[in-house]
Design a protein around this motif. Structure first.
Motif, PDB file in Angstrom:
ATOM      1  N   ILE A 250     -73.382 -57.706 -32.121  1.00  0.00           N
ATOM      2  CA  ILE A 250     -74.599 -57.588 -32.917  1.00  0.00           C
ATOM      3  C   ILE A 250     -74.940 -58.954 -33.505  1.00  0.00           C
ATOM      4  O   ILE A 250     -74.126 -59.564 -34.200  1.00  0.00           O
ATOM      5  N   SER A 251     -76.153 -59.418 -33.228  1.00  0.00           N
ATOM      6  CA  SER A 251     -76.653 -60.659 -33.812  1.00  0.00           C
ATOM      7  C   SER A 251     -77.768 -60.322 -34.790  1.00  0.00           C
ATOM      8  O   SER A 251     -78.024 -59.152 -35.087  1.00  0.00           O
ATOM      9  N   SER A 252     -78.450 -61.353 -35.270  1.00  0.00           N
ATOM     10  CA  SER A 252     -79.562 -61.125 -36.199  1.00  0.00           C
ATOM     11  C   SER A 252     -80.738 -60.440 -35.522  1.00  0.00           C
ATOM     12  O   SER A 252     -81.580 -59.840 -36.195  1.00  0.00           O
ATOM     13  N   THR A 253     -80.809 -60.520 -34.209  1.00  0.00           N
ATOM     14  CA  THR A 253     -82.002 -60.035 -33.505  1.00  0.00           C
ATOM     15  C   THR A 253     -81.773 -58.825 -32.622  1.00  0.00           C
ATOM     16  O   THR A 253     -82.714 -58.091 -32.341  1.00  0.00           O
ATOM     17  N   ARG A 254     -80.534 -58.605 -32.159  1.00  0.00           N
ATOM     18  CA  ARG A 254     -80.333 -57.496 -31.227  1.00  0.00           C
ATOM     19  C   ARG A 254     -78.884 -57.034 -31.176  1.00  0.00           C
ATOM     20  O   ARG A 254     -77.970 -57.751 -31.605  1.00  0.00           O
ATOM     21  N   LEU A 255     -78.722 -55.837 -30.653  1.00  0.00           N
ATOM     22  CA  LEU A 255     -77.415 -55.248 -30.405  1.00  0.00           C
ATOM     23  C   LEU A 255     -77.201 -55.181 -28.897  1.00  0.00           C
ATOM     24  O   LEU A 255     -78.123 -54.854 -28.143  1.00  0.00           O
ATOM     25  N   ILE A 256     -75.978 -55.498 -28.452  1.00  0.00           N
ATOM     26  CA  ILE A 256     -75.619 -55.366 -27.048  1.00  0.00           C
ATOM     27  C   ILE A 256     -74.325 -54.570 -26.968  1.00  0.00           C
ATOM     28  O   ILE A 256     -73.324 -54.936 -27.598  1.00  0.00           O
ATOM     29  N   MET A 257     -74.339 -53.486 -26.222  1.00  0.00           N
ATOM     30  CA  MET A 257     -73.144 -52.669 -26.044  1.00  0.00           C
ATOM     31  C   MET A 257     -72.767 -52.695 -24.565  1.00  0.00           C
ATOM     32  O   MET A 257     -73.544 -52.271 -23.708  1.00  0.00           O
ATOM     33  N   THR A 258     -71.600 -53.231 -24.272  1.00  0.00           N
ATOM     34  CA  THR A 258     -71.147 -53.369 -22.892  1.00  0.00           C
ATOM     35  C   THR A 258     -69.958 -52.458 -22.631  1.00  0.00           C
ATOM     36  O   THR A 258     -69.277 -51.996 -23.561  1.00  0.00           O
ATOM     37  N   VAL A 259     -69.699 -52.222 -21.349  1.00  0.00           N
ATOM     38  CA  VAL A 259     -68.549 -51.434 -20.903  1.00  0.00           C
ATOM     39  C   VAL A 259     -67.800 -52.272 -19.869  1.00  0.00           C
ATOM     40  O   VAL A 259     -68.108 -53.442 -19.667  1.00  0.00           O
ATOM     41  N   GLU A 260     -66.820 -51.648 -19.217  1.00  0.00           N
ATOM     42  CA  GLU A 260     -66.026 -52.409 -18.254  1.00  0.00           C
ATOM     43  C   GLU A 260     -66.814 -52.767 -17.001  1.00  0.00           C
ATOM     44  O   GLU A 260     -66.466 -53.712 -16.297  1.00  0.00           O
ATOM     45  N   ASP A 261     -67.850 -52.013 -16.692  1.00  0.00           N
ATOM     46  CA  ASP A 261     -68.702 -52.344 -15.552  1.00  0.00           C
ATOM     47  C   ASP A 261     -69.528 -53.579 -15.904  1.00  0.00           C
ATOM     48  O   ASP A 261     -70.358 -53.532 -16.818  1.00  0.00           O
ATOM     49  N   PRO A 262     -69.346 -54.706 -15.218  1.00  0.00           N
ATOM     50  CA  PRO A 262     -70.069 -55.935 -15.583  1.00  0.00           C
ATOM     51  C   PRO A 262     -71.564 -55.878 -15.293  1.00  0.00           C
ATOM     52  O   PRO A 262     -72.288 -56.775 -15.701  1.00  0.00           O
ATOM     53  N   ASN A 263     -72.005 -54.825 -14.611  1.00  0.00           N
ATOM     54  CA  ASN A 263     -73.422 -54.716 -14.264  1.00  0.00           C
ATOM     55  C   ASN A 263     -74.149 -53.635 -15.058  1.00  0.00           C
ATOM     56  O   ASN A 263     -75.276 -53.276 -14.715  1.00  0.00           O
ATOM     57  N   MET A 264     -73.524 -53.124 -16.103  1.00  0.00           N
ATOM     58  CA  MET A 264     -74.153 -52.085 -16.911  1.00  0.00           C
ATOM     59  C   MET A 264     -73.956 -52.393 -18.391  1.00  0.00           C
ATOM     60  O   MET A 264     -72.851 -52.734 -18.818  1.00  0.00           O
ATOM     61  N   ALA A 265     -75.025 -52.278 -19.157  1.00  0.00           N
ATOM     62  CA  ALA A 265     -74.956 -52.485 -20.601  1.00  0.00           C
ATOM     63  C   ALA A 265     -76.195 -51.862 -21.228  1.00  0.00           C
ATOM     64  O   ALA A 265     -77.131 -51.443 -20.533  1.00  0.00           O
ATOM     65  N   MET A 266     -76.200 -51.812 -22.544  1.00  0.00           N
ATOM     66  CA  MET A 266     -77.356 -51.315 -23.288  1.00  0.00           C
ATOM     67  C   MET A 266     -77.679 -52.298 -24.407  1.00  0.00           C
ATOM     68  O   MET A 266     -76.776 -52.942 -24.955  1.00  0.00           O
ATOM     69  N   THR A 267     -78.941 -52.384 -24.757  1.00  0.00           N
ATOM     70  CA  THR A 267     -79.352 -53.277 -25.841  1.00  0.00           C
ATOM     71  C   THR A 267     -80.437 -52.622 -26.674  1.00  0.00           C
ATOM     72  O   THR A 267     -81.185 -51.769 -26.175  1.00  0.00           O
ATOM     73  N   ALA A 268     -80.496 -53.004 -27.934  1.00  0.00           N
ATOM     74  CA  ALA A 268     -81.524 -52.503 -28.852  1.00  0.00           C
ATOM     75  C   ALA A 268     -81.904 -53.637 -29.789  1.00  0.00           C
ATOM     76  O   ALA A 268     -81.047 -54.419 -30.218  1.00  0.00           O
ATOM     77  N   LEU A 269     -83.180 -53.721 -30.111  1.00  0.00           N
ATOM     78  CA  LEU A 269     -83.667 -54.782 -30.977  1.00  0.00           C
ATOM     79  C   LEU A 269     -83.400 -54.463 -32.440  1.00  0.00           C
ATOM     80  O   LEU A 269     -83.272 -53.301 -32.829  1.00  0.00           O
ATOM     81  N   ALA A 270     -83.316 -55.515 -33.247  1.00  0.00           N
ATOM     82  CA  ALA A 270     -83.124 -55.343 -34.685  1.00  0.00           C
ATOM     83  C   ALA A 270     -84.281 -54.541 -35.275  1.00  0.00           C
ATOM     84  O   ALA A 270     -85.429 -54.705 -34.880  1.00  0.00           O
TER      85      ALA A 270
END
Length: 357
Positions: A250-270
């Motif tokens: 989590i940064s000031s601008t967005r959230l990034i949630m990753t898993v073990e699959d290097p080609n799949m993730a989710m993100t959400a803006l602040a």
């Protein structure tokens, strides 16, 4: 003759619609012709006076016809002007207010839709890396919760500290990783990673309990090393006795949630629902984990290339001693992972830590 009739047919409708203008035009031509004629045509005695009288009379007639045409045009335009003034122009302020209301409504609707869009799925390694780059850009804080923080040490922490040092600004970092002193959680994490893939990952290593322990020790060492070299870095590390299958950044601008699959993730803006709730979750989780006493960073100075003795003394002083079975090679391995970690998803950042020494 035929051509004249054709011209006459074309001119007749116009003359019928504009009779006064047509008469004025004819009279103007007559006046011009009368003015050019010799005076003796109107008689030798008093011809000049007759000519002047004709020209004057014709001129007055032309002026009268012109005035009549102007009055007629004004009479025709008056209803139109009244309609415009009393109609469209009168309603203009009301319509402008309605446009402002519509614009406000559209903006509110867009904001609501953005908030309802909880997450955006990232479907490639390149897209995930780009999202991390955007999250690190000019951020004033970073929170991480995951396994051992390999990518955090390899890319996130050195990049964020280097950017903050370049801009001479404050940076807050919060890190939660598994407790290296807890063999059960280290074994559980290594078993989980092996169950997904038993081949070496992007670092060239396979996952074992010992590797999980060393990676977590390396994150602690890296936190102390960077804290000693950048005075505006507010960094804290906590150790968890439970593992998670997700990694949150989590940064000031967005959230990034990753898993073990290097080609799949989710993100959400602040500012979105998902971002705010994940931020709250990580704060509560951080408070419940075992805290590493990073305030002791001044008591155990680390060199640019920490020695075996420095690393061993550091972990002794903070109450998380290294296993007695570790020899000098194990300590060197921890120091290498701390300051020269290999990006498991891309290229290594060679000697990036030297930019903050």
């Amino acid at each position: 003759m035929t051509r004249f009739k054709a011209v006459l047919k074309l001119a007749a409708p116009w003359a019928a619609r504009n009779a006064d203008v047509a008469i004025a035009l004819v009279l103007a031509i007559v006046v011009g012709v009368l003015g050019l004629l010799p005076e003796d045509i109107f008689g030798k005695d008093g011809g000049a006076d007759v000519q002047k009288q004709l020209v004057t009379a014709a001129t007055l007639a032309v002026l009268a016809l012109v005035a009549t045409a102007l009055l007629r045009d004004r009479a025709r335009q008056a209803p139109v002007e009244r309609a415009i003034t009393s109609g469209a122009l009168a309603e203009l302020p009301v319509r402008l207010r309605r446009l402002e209301e519509i614009e406000t409504l559209a903006h509110s609707t867009r904001s609501a839709l953005d908030a309802l869009q909880l997450v955006r799925v990232l479907g490639s390694q390149h897209e995930i890396a780009q999202c991390h780059d955007e999250a690190r850009r000019d951020t004033a804080r970073w929170s991480f919760k995951g396994g051992t923080g390999t990518y955090l040490r390899a890319v996130t922490l050195p990049s964020c500290v280097a950017a903050a040092r370049r801009d001479k600004r404050h940076l807050t970092v919060r890190i939660e990783v598994i407790d290296p002193a807890d063999p059960e959680v280290c074994e559980a994490y290594a078993h989980y990673r092996r169950s997904l893939s038993d081949v070496p990952d992007g670092t060239g290593e396979t996952w074992t309990t010992d590797r999980a322990r060393k990676e977590s020790y390396a994150t602690i060492l890296a936190a102390f090393w960077y804290r000693q070299r950048y005075g505006l870095l507010d960094i804290a590390v906590v150790l968890s006795s439970t593992m998670t299958t997700f990694r949150w950044d989590i940064s000031s601008t967005r959230l990034i949630m990753t898993v073990e699959d290097p080609n799949m993730a989710m993100t959400a803006l602040a500012g979105t629902f998902y971002y705010e709730n994940c931020d709250t979750e990580l704060r509560l989780s951080f408070e419940q984990a075992r805290r590493v006493p990073l305030e002791m960073y001044k008591k155990v100075p680390l060199g640019d290339e920490p020695t075996i003795e420095e690393v061993q003394e550091l972990f002794e002083r903070i109450g998380t001693p290294l296993p007695k079975s570790y020899d000098g090679r194990d300590v060197v391995d921890i120091a290498r992972k701390a300051l020269r970690a290999v990006d498991p998803y891309g290229k290594q950042l060679p000697d990036v830590h030297r930019g903050v020494s």
